[in-house]
Design a protein around this motif. Structure first.
Motif, mmCIF file in Angstrom:
data_model
loop_
_atom_site.group_PDB
_atom_site.id
_atom_site.type_symbol
_atom_site.label_atom_id
_atom_site.label_comp_id
_atom_site.label_asym_id
_atom_site.label_seq_id
_atom_site.Cartn_x
_atom_site.Cartn_y
_atom_site.Cartn_z
ATOM 1 N N ILE A 200 6.015 1.664 -29.373
ATOM 2 C CA ILE A 200 6.407 1.676 -27.904
ATOM 3 C C ILE A 200 7.528 2.569 -27.927
ATOM 4 N N GLY A 213 3.192 4.885 -20.203
ATOM 5 C CA GLY A 213 3.747 3.904 -19.434
ATOM 6 C C GLY A 213 3.375 3.845 -18.086
ATOM 7 N N ASP A 218 -2.244 2.071 -19.625
ATOM 8 C CA ASP A 218 -1.584 2.526 -20.890
ATOM 9 C C ASP A 218 -1.281 1.497 -22.055
ATOM 10 N N PHE A 219 -0.734 0.346 -21.797
ATOM 11 C CA PHE A 219 -0.680 -0.709 -22.493
ATOM 12 C C PHE A 219 -1.887 -1.483 -23.261
ATOM 13 N N ASP A 223 -2.443 -1.490 -27.155
ATOM 14 C CA ASP A 223 -3.099 -2.852 -27.671
ATOM 15 C C ASP A 223 -4.158 -2.432 -28.692
#
Length: 248
Positions: A200, A213, A218-219, A223
């Motif tokens: 990150i 972000g 995005d996250f 993941d």
């Protein structure tokens, strides 16, 4: 990214962390050189060094005990504020930092014994002008194909038109302006980030994935990337680098 976009990006980074990656937990396999060591191989205690794109100045401050004078420049105001702060804390006396574009170096002709540039744009013409006869210019740059599995996962990042194109262009430019010896090297190391927060940090503080972000997914993508690339050694990706050593 266009040059102006880079300037805006690096200004934000300078305010955030000064480009200091020293706290990242990372294991790298296959790197063929250490940039600071390459500089020191070609330096003397009486030499004056110019560092282009110096960021927060951490690397220049590490080199300071081995050289007579070091000057670090950066186009980012935020970076320069961080560099000045780091200089004050270090109590090093032979380092100077200045806000300046690499396209217009405000230094006398034939002034520096060494010029270095790590992961930043430079002007071959300006480097040739400010460096002494017999002096060295060293640059380490991010090659096409860097963090390739990350870019594929997000389906955005630098578009690769031709692998090795940037290195080829820089080598040609340096030869054209008059450097007598120009050598180039490259490696593609395997990197293992030890924690998700290290990935990150990388994505938030480099332009690997533009505007990381800001997209809703995005996250979620990150993941999945971590799950798909986690190994016993860490979260796997790669670093593509090339090194150019030019003697005037």
């Amino acid at each position: 990214m266009k040059p102006l976009d880079y300037k805006s990006f690096y200004d934000k980074v300078g305010k955030a962390n000064g480009w200091d990656f020293s706290k990242l937990k990372l294991v790298s396999e296959g790197a063929k050189w250490d940039f600071n060591e390459e500089i020191m191989k070609r330096s003397k205690a009486s030499d004056i060094l110019l560092d282009i794109g110096t960021g927060g100045g951490e690397n220049v401050l590490n080199l300071a005990p081995s050289l007579f004078l070091l000057v670090g420049i950066d186009i980012s105001v935020g970076m320069m504020k961080t560099a000045q702060s780091n200089l004050l804390k270090s109590e090093v006396l032979n380092v100077r930092f200045s806000h300046m574009s690499s396209e217009h170096l405000l230094f006398p002709t034939d002034f520096f014994d060494l010029v270095s540039c790590r992961h930043a744009p430079f002007s071959s013409t300006e480097v040739d002008r400010v460096i002494k006869k017999g002096g060295y210019f060293l640059t380490q740059q991010v090659g096409e194909g860097d963090k390739l599995n990350v870019k594929k996962a997000f389906n955005r990042g630098n578009v690769v038109e031709e692998y090795g194109a940037l290195k080829k262009r820089y080598v040609q430019e340096l030869k054209e302006v008059g450097f007598s010896e120009v050598q180039s090297f490259e490696y593609n190391s395997t990197d293992y980030f030890q924690r998700p927060e290290d990935i990150i940090f990388l994505l938030k503080h480099t332009p690997t994935i533009p505007n990381f972000g800001q997209e809703k997914t995005d996250f979620e993508i990150l993941d999945d990337f971590i799950k798909n690339n986690r190994t016993e050694k860490g979260i796997r990706t790669n670093s593509k680098r090339f090194l150019i050593v030019a003697k005037k």
